[in-house]
Design a protein around this motif. Structure first.
Motif, PDB file in Angstrom:
ATOM      1  N   UNK A 123       0.812  -1.209   0.000  1.00 17.60           N
ATOM      2  CA  UNK A 123       0.000   0.000   0.000  1.00 17.60           C
ATOM      3  C   UNK A 123       0.849   1.265   0.000  1.00 17.60           C
ATOM      4  N   UNK A 124       1.933   1.260   0.788  1.00 23.26           N
ATOM      5  CA  UNK A 124       2.717   2.493   0.899  1.00 23.26           C
ATOM      6  C   UNK A 124       3.398   2.877  -0.414  1.00 23.26           C
ATOM      7  N   UNK A 125       3.443   1.960  -1.366  1.00 23.41           N
ATOM      8  CA  UNK A 125       4.079   2.253  -2.653  1.00 23.41           C
ATOM      9  C   UNK A 125       3.069   2.571  -3.748  1.00 23.41           C
ATOM     10  N   UNK A 126       1.777   2.607  -3.403  1.00 23.24           N
ATOM     11  CA  UNK A 126       0.730   2.841  -4.392  1.00 23.24           C
ATOM     12  C   UNK A 126       0.226   4.278  -4.342  1.00 23.24           C
ATOM     13  N   UNK A 127      -0.162   4.810  -5.490  1.00 26.24           N
ATOM     14  CA  UNK A 127      -0.916   6.058  -5.503  1.00 26.24           C
ATOM     15  C   UNK A 127      -2.347   5.736  -5.068  1.00 26.24           C
ATOM     16  N   UNK A 128      -3.124   6.761  -4.791  1.00 24.66           N
ATOM     17  CA  UNK A 128      -4.495   6.465  -4.359  1.00 24.66           C
ATOM     18  C   UNK A 128      -5.318   5.898  -5.504  1.00 24.66           C
ATOM     19  N   UNK A 129      -4.966   6.233  -6.751  1.00 24.09           N
ATOM     20  CA  UNK A 129      -5.650   5.638  -7.895  1.00 24.09           C
ATOM     21  C   UNK A 129      -5.384   4.133  -7.951  1.00 24.09           C
ATOM     22  N   UNK A 130      -4.116   3.760  -7.792  1.00 27.62           N
ATOM     23  CA  UNK A 130      -3.744   2.341  -7.809  1.00 27.62           C
ATOM     24  C   UNK A 130      -4.345   1.603  -6.621  1.00 27.62           C
ATOM     25  N   UNK A 131      -4.355   2.269  -5.483  1.00 25.62           N
ATOM     26  CA  UNK A 131      -4.931   1.696  -4.261  1.00 25.62           C
ATOM     27  C   UNK A 131      -6.414   1.387  -4.457  1.00 25.62           C
ATOM     28  N   UNK A 132      -7.155   2.341  -5.015  1.00 26.08           N
ATOM     29  CA  UNK A 132      -8.579   2.131  -5.248  1.00 26.08           C
ATOM     30  C   UNK A 132      -8.822   0.988  -6.221  1.00 26.08           C
ATOM     31  N   UNK A 133      -7.948   0.838  -7.200  1.00 30.26           N
ATOM     32  CA  UNK A 133      -8.088  -0.258  -8.157  1.00 30.26           C
ATOM     33  C   UNK A 133      -7.961  -1.611  -7.468  1.00 30.26           C
ATOM     34  N   UNK A 134      -7.097  -1.710  -6.461  1.00 34.46           N
ATOM     35  CA  UNK A 134      -6.947  -2.964  -5.711  1.00 34.46           C
ATOM     36  C   UNK A 134      -8.222  -3.277  -4.929  1.00 34.46           C
ATOM     37  N   UNK A 135      -8.843  -2.247  -4.371  1.00 35.75           N
ATOM     38  CA  UNK A 135     -10.114  -2.435  -3.661  1.00 35.75           C
ATOM     39  C   UNK A 135     -11.189  -2.918  -4.628  1.00 35.75           C
ATOM     40  N   UNK A 136     -11.251  -2.276  -5.783  1.00 34.75           N
ATOM     41  CA  UNK A 136     -12.274  -2.615  -6.778  1.00 34.75           C
ATOM     42  C   UNK A 136     -12.139  -4.048  -7.281  1.00 34.75           C
ATOM     43  N   UNK A 137     -10.942  -4.599  -7.195  1.00 33.33           N
ATOM     44  CA  UNK A 137     -10.718  -5.989  -7.612  1.00 33.33           C
ATOM     45  C   UNK A 137     -11.078  -6.994  -6.517  1.00 33.33           C
ATOM     46  N   UNK A 138     -11.579  -6.488  -5.365  1.00 31.79           N
ATOM     47  CA  UNK A 138     -12.034  -7.345  -4.259  1.00 31.79           C
ATOM     48  C   UNK A 138     -10.922  -8.254  -3.740  1.00 31.79           C
ATOM     49  N   UNK A 139      -9.742  -7.704  -3.613  1.00 32.02           N
ATOM     50  CA  UNK A 139      -8.611  -8.478  -3.116  1.00 32.02           C
ATOM     51  C   UNK A 139      -8.634  -8.568  -1.589  1.00 32.02           C
ATOM     52  N   UNK A 140      -7.808  -9.472  -1.070  1.00 33.19           N
ATOM     53  CA  UNK A 140      -7.613  -9.578   0.374  1.00 33.19           C
ATOM     54  C   UNK A 140      -6.567  -8.554   0.802  1.00 33.19           C
ATOM     55  N   UNK A 141      -6.843  -7.859   1.888  1.00 33.46           N
ATOM     56  CA  UNK A 141      -5.879  -6.937   2.472  1.00 33.46           C
ATOM     57  C   UNK A 141      -5.257  -7.593   3.699  1.00 33.46           C
ATOM     58  N   UNK A 142      -3.940  -7.669   3.725  1.00 35.13           N
ATOM     59  CA  UNK A 142      -3.223  -8.252   4.861  1.00 35.13           C
ATOM     60  C   UNK A 142      -2.594  -7.135   5.682  1.00 35.13           C
ATOM     61  N   UNK A 143      -2.897  -7.123   6.979  1.00 34.35           N
ATOM     62  CA  UNK A 143      -2.309  -6.143   7.897  1.00 34.35           C
ATOM     63  C   UNK A 143      -1.340  -6.892   8.821  1.00 34.35           C
ATOM     64  N   UNK A 144      -0.028  -6.713   8.647  1.00 39.30           N
ATOM     65  CA  UNK A 144       0.925  -7.375   9.552  1.00 39.30           C
ATOM     66  C   UNK A 144       0.998  -6.626  10.884  1.00 39.30           C
ATOM     67  N   UNK A 145       1.107  -7.382  11.966  1.00 41.44           N
ATOM     68  CA  UNK A 145       1.284  -6.750  13.273  1.00 41.44           C
ATOM     69  C   UNK A 145       2.303  -7.541  14.082  1.00 41.44           C
ATOM     70  N   UNK A 146       3.189  -6.824  14.722  1.00 41.93           N
ATOM     71  CA  UNK A 146       4.222  -7.469  15.534  1.00 41.93           C
ATOM     72  C   UNK A 146       4.410  -6.720  16.839  1.00 41.93           C
ATOM     73  N   UNK A 147       5.666  -6.387  17.136  1.00 43.82           N
ATOM     74  CA  UNK A 147       6.001  -5.670  18.358  1.00 43.82           C
ATOM     75  C   UNK A 147       7.434  -5.174  18.225  1.00 43.82           C
TER      76      UNK A 147
END
Length: 252
Positions: free
Chosen positions: A5-29
């Motif tokens: 996500x951090x490497x995408x423009x908002x146009x590219x980001x919205x296109x990923x949403x429109x494709x109904x992809x899975x979003x992975x949120x990594x979490x650690x410590x």
């Protein structure tokens, strides 16, 4: 195009949403991992697992949450060590809730939170639950711990010469050290691997923590016999099992 996500423009980001992809949120410590591993182990492993999975299934990866719930003496060494930077439970709950809600309001329908910090689980679950109850949120969120997706036969292969101490004590020990050898070999100081272990596993918690509960190295179990090959074995098995057990449960 990047899947980060951090490497995408908002146009590219919205296109990923429109494709109904899975979003992975990594979490650690950010916490001590003995003298041989860096402070960022949990966040780094969460990031690497998430990226490997995203490449495999065509998902998108959100920026990693680098801080987690308080390190406990019997599962992370506790507050005895510099570099262990903890969040309060309510902070982590609200952080997870707010992030999931924001992504859901952007239009994501399928979110996976990939957790690599043992103490995070209850607070991540609460945050995801509260997010799902927001009136305008329509999202399915799965919380995945890598250790819950490891077959017993792989555990036996990894602990081929040293008995498995249980996941709570596997902090900075064989599995995490092997995973770091696989993903980040240049950050593992093999000459500093200790042979320490907790002498008495307490059946209670203490506040403030008792002095002497944890070895001076911060390691709760030995990491001797760790190898990059074992790390790869873990990663390959976890990714296969997530593909079989988790992904089919997402809505189409």
């Amino acid at each position: 195009m990047s899947y980060l996500i951090e490497e995408l423009s908002w146009f590219q980001y919205k296109d990923q949403i429109d494709q109904n992809k899975i979003l992975i949120i990594p979490i650690g410590a950010t916490e001590q991992h003995g003298p041989h591993l860096p402070l960022g182990v949990d966040a780094m492993l969460a990031t690497s697992f998430a990226r490997a999975l995203a490449e495999q299934i065509g998902a998108v990866v959100a920026p990693t949450i680098n801080y987690g719930y308080k390190s406990l003496p019997m599962s992370g060494g506790g507050p005895f060590f510099p570099g262990t930077i903890d969040l309060n439970g309510t902070t982590l709950i609200n952080l997870v809730k707010d992030i999931v809600v924001e992504f859901a309001r952007d239009g994501w329908k399928k979110i996976m939170i990939f957790n690599c910090h043992y103490e995070n689980e209850a607070f991540v679950l609460e945050g995801a639950d509260l997010a799902a109850k927001e009136r305008d949120v329509n999202v399915r969120t799965f919380i995945v711990n890598w250790w819950d997706n490891l077959d017993q036969q792989i555990v036996e292969q990894v602990f081929d010469s040293i008995p498995f101490p249980g996941w709570a004590l596997e902090h900075a020990a064989i599995t995490e050290t092997s995973l770091m050898m696989h993903f980040y070999p240049h950050l593992v100081q093999e000459d500093k691997i200790p042979n320490d272990k907790v002498e008495e596993v307490l059946s209670f918690h203490s506040y403030p923590p008792l002095e002497g509960m944890v070895p001076a190295s911060g390691c709760l179990s030995t990491s001797r016999s760790s190898t990059a090959a074992k790390g790869k074995l873990i990663v390959d098995n976890v990714l296969v099992n997530i593909g079989k057990r988790v992904l089919p449960k997402f809505p189409a």
